[in-house]
Scaffold this active site. Structure first.
Site, mmCIF file in Angstrom:
data_model
loop_
_atom_site.group_PDB
_atom_site.id
_atom_site.type_symbol
_atom_site.label_atom_id
_atom_site.label_comp_id
_atom_site.label_asym_id
_atom_site.label_seq_id
_atom_site.Cartn_x
_atom_site.Cartn_y
_atom_site.Cartn_z
ATOM 1 N N GLU A 3 53.108 28.541 26.113
ATOM 2 C CA GLU A 3 54.497 28.984 26.298
ATOM 3 C C GLU A 3 54.646 30.428 26.780
ATOM 4 O O GLU A 3 55.376 31.206 26.181
ATOM 5 C CB GLU A 3 55.278 28.807 24.986
ATOM 6 C CG GLU A 3 55.280 27.377 24.478
ATOM 7 C CD GLU A 3 56.136 27.193 23.219
ATOM 8 O OE1 GLU A 3 56.545 28.197 22.619
ATOM 9 O OE2 GLU A 3 56.394 26.032 22.862
ATOM 10 N N GLU A 23 52.467 17.123 23.156
ATOM 11 C CA GLU A 23 53.327 17.200 21.966
ATOM 12 C C GLU A 23 54.488 16.223 22.079
ATOM 13 O O GLU A 23 55.647 16.572 21.838
ATOM 14 C CB GLU A 23 53.858 18.639 21.801
ATOM 15 C CG GLU A 23 52.753 19.677 21.748
ATOM 16 C CD GLU A 23 53.265 21.099 21.540
ATOM 17 O OE1 GLU A 23 54.427 21.282 21.131
ATOM 18 O OE2 GLU A 23 52.477 22.035 21.806
HETATM 19 C C1 XIL Z 1 55.776 23.656 15.600
HETATM 20 C C2 XIL Z 1 55.391 22.946 14.324
HETATM 21 O O1 XIL Z 1 55.542 21.565 14.534
HETATM 22 C C3 XIL Z 1 56.240 23.394 13.193
HETATM 23 O O2 XIL Z 1 55.800 22.818 11.974
HETATM 24 C C4 XIL Z 1 56.203 24.897 13.091
HETATM 25 O O3 XIL Z 1 57.107 25.323 12.087
HETATM 26 C C5 XIL Z 1 56.577 25.535 14.411
HETATM 27 O O4 XIL Z 1 55.736 25.045 15.417
HETATM 28 N N1 XIL Z 1 55.616 23.811 20.638
HETATM 29 C C6 XIL Z 1 54.356 24.052 20.171
HETATM 30 C C7 XIL Z 1 54.029 23.747 18.759
HETATM 31 O O5 XIL Z 1 53.456 24.435 20.953
HETATM 32 O O6 XIL Z 1 53.060 24.605 18.233
HETATM 33 C C8 XIL Z 1 55.252 23.758 17.900
HETATM 34 O O7 XIL Z 1 54.880 23.314 16.612
HETATM 35 C C9 XIL Z 1 56.317 22.896 18.498
HETATM 36 C C10 XIL Z 1 56.721 23.393 19.841
#
Ligand code: XIL
Length: 590
Positions: free
Chosen positions: A364, A495
């Site tokens: 990101e 994801e």
């Molecule tokens: C999220 C987790 O799922 C949560 O439990 C945490 O509080 C925050 O991070 N993009 C990403 C992930 O790359 O690392 C994120 O994960 C969700 C969005």
């Protein structure tokens, strides 16, 4: 050339044929074969060649063998080509029967039985075991006996030839236009050498290939070329109930696990349906190195080991991110910060070397800016340009933090696949900016792929037509996958989840929240339809996708319900009771 002379007594076989009410007495077949191989004998000439394909694609490494002469074997090359010949098998064998050598012929719809056989009985049975024709020899009548085969409907029949205690059973296959008499020996022991008239199958080619159904192809002659054999992919998928196994020929399917789910009630689903894993939070910087030099690997090790023990691929998430990274990391000079990146990346990757096959090295790092230089977030209305996120990494080290992270990662584990991971890659401008630096990483051989997060929504925005989800279509996602793949990059969906909410209204607007604990039919159907179309597209692009990972296992444990708004969500394939949803069925339905 081998020289071999011998008498071989084949094992005694017994046949039982069921025929209507009667059970035909079992007949014993003692096969007495005089095997003679010598230089002057007419050798059994075998020369078969052709190509094995899956549709139009050649199938490599398929094994071709002759059923009756399993010593003749070959493996297809990259073009799907094979060739079986005496030189391949390395043997020359001529079998001659010691007693008689005669030929049964199929001619039109008649079976010609030579006079030499007239002390034998020939009977024809249908598939139900009923004797429907019988040839009884008329000893004193000269010439060939004829069994009339006219009027037989298409199907498989059995023909028995018996003389005294000797009996031989062969299959007669009748199609609309042809008849075949099949054998299991080129020269059967009772002295009957049966050849069909023109199409008789003297043998069968057996083709086996990983991922394909075994295939038998009748061949009417041992000398044929340009055979085209089409294999069908194994259709165990039709009855396959495991998500991961169902997609075995497409891509690994993963799920994010947390410190509980990998070993609580979710674990059974995880192990049954997924063959890849990623830690949701446990490998982020704040988890692995909360204070400088204080590495904490126990939790992540336990999770990674559980995955590896269950034969899963593990993605590592994430080495450098602006979130979930402790403050101490950013303190001091640029060089100090870059050094911390090097130390962290090196130590972490060495720890998991051999167990984690792919790493999100940087996550990101790109956002959209408005005219005032602010992050536009969801609403692309005021967007003027895409650029690096103004994170603390960026503030201290500029883009060097990205390049330094990849450089350290490549050095720490040259076998690991290195990824840049981000969301909204379906936005052309964002993707173009990402590609601009990913290409430079590629030139230095520092990157292998891109991760597409794919936190999707049940539909595109309908009210706010400047919301980014307007571009969240199958078509655009397909384009992003194909564009990245065209650069020679691996592409992972990293994801995946599909929120039941659209993104055009604020998540804090409680009047728009879905309040049911269980998802109603309408939402179930909408969700299933959306998952179905994305997975159809993923399958179409399976040659460009090396991993599809869900961000969680079941709806009772999803980050989307843990957002600060507290809005409950239902984004995964398994519901809050850990039961498969309609979306699961949709993804499995192909
Ligand atoms: C999220 C987790 O799922 C949560 O439990 C945490 O509080 C925050 O991070 N993009 C990403 C992930 O790359 O690392 C994120 O994960 C969700 C969005």
């Amino acid at each position: 050339m081998q020289y071999f002379t011998g008498e071989t007594l084949h094992p005694v076989h017994s046949f039982k044929l069921r025929c209507g009410m009667n059970l035909i007495t079992s007949c014993c077949v003692a096969m007495l074969v005089h095997t003679v191989v010598h230089a002057s004998a007419p050798a059994l000439q075998i020369a078969l060649s052709g190509t094995v394909t899956d549709g139009n694609d050649p199938v490599e490494n398929a094994i071709i063998s002759l059923v009756n002469n399993p010593l003749f074997i070959d493996t297809t090359d990259a073009d799907g080509a094979f060739s079986i010949s005496n030189s391949t098998g390395g043997i020359d064998v001529t079998r001659r029967n010691s007693r008689r050598d005669c030929t049964v012929r199929l001619s039109g719809n008649r079976m010609k039985i030579p006079i030499a056989m007239t002390n034998e009985k020939v009977s024809l049975y249908n598939a139900g075991g009923r004797c429907i024709r019988r040839y009884a020899p008329e000893k004193d009548r000269p010439g060939s006996g004829i069994m009339d085969l006219s009027g037989l409907s298409s199907g498989v029949y059995l023909v028995t030839f018996s003389a005294g205690r000797l009996s031989l059973v062969r299959k007669l296959m009748v199609t609309a236009t042809e008849m075949y008499l099949t054998g299991t020996d080129a020269v059967p022991s009772t002295g009957i050498r049966q050849r069909g008239w023109s199409q008789a199958a003297v043998d069968q080619l057996k083709i086996t290939g990983a991922g394909f159904n075994d295939t038998l192809v009748d061949i009417s002659s041992y000398r044929m070329d340009d055979l085209l054999i089409v294999l069908t992919p194994i259709d165990s998928t039709a009855t396959e109930t495991s998500l991961g196994r169902k997609y075995a020929n497409y891509f690994p399917v993963g799920a994010a696990i947390d410190g509980d789910s990998y070993r609580d009630a979710h674990a059974a689903i995880w192990k049954e349906h997924f063959n890849a894993a990623v830690c949701e939070n446990e490998m982020k910087w704040e988890s692995l190195q909360p204070t400088e030099g204080n590495f904490q690997f126990d939790q992540a090790n336990a999770m990674v080991n559980a995955a590896v023990t269950n034969g899963m691929l593990v993605r590592g998430h994430v080495l450098v991110w602006y979130n979930q990274t402790p403050d101490w990391v950013y303190q001091g000079s640029k060089e100090q910060v870059l050094q911390r990146i090097r130390t962290h990346v090196t130590r972490v990757m060495q720890e998991f070397k051999g167990r984690v096959y792919a790493w999100d090295v940087v996550n990101e790092a790109v956002i959209g800016y408005d005219a005032a230089g602010q992050d536009v977030g969801e609403d692309l209305g005021p967007l003027v340009r895409w650029g690096y996120r103004n994170s603390r990494w960026q503030q201290v080290a500029g883009e060097d933090h990205i390049f330094e992270a990849f450089r350290a990662a490549r050095a720490a584990d040259p076998d690991a696949k290195l990824f840049y991971n981000d969301y909204w890659n379906y936005l052309d401008g964002k993707r173009e900016f990402i590609i601009s630096f990913v290409k430079r990483l590629q030139e230095q051989n520092l990157i292998d792929g891109v991760g597409l997060q794919c936190h999707l929504n049940i539909s595109t925005a309908q009210e706010k037509m400047t919301n980014q989800t307007v571009y969240q279509t199958v078509e655009n996602l397909e384009k992003e996958i194909q564009e990245y793949a065209a650069l020679g990059l691996d592409v992972h969906i990293t994801e995946l989840d599909i929120s039941i909410y659209t993104r055009d209204y604020a998540s804090s607007d409680q009047s728009r929240w879905y309040t049911g604990y269980d998802l109603n039919e309408e939402y179930q159907d909408k969700m299933a339809a959306r998952y179905r179309e994305f997975f159809e597209m993923f399958r179409r692009n399976a040659d460009k996708l090396q991993n599809v990972t869900f961000w969680g296992i079941a709806d009772d444990n999803t980050w989307l319900s843990e957002l600060s708004s507290g809005r409950p969500d239902h984004p995964l394939l398994f519901d809050k009771h850990l039961q498969p949803k309609k979306a699961f069925d949709a993804v499995m339905d192909f």
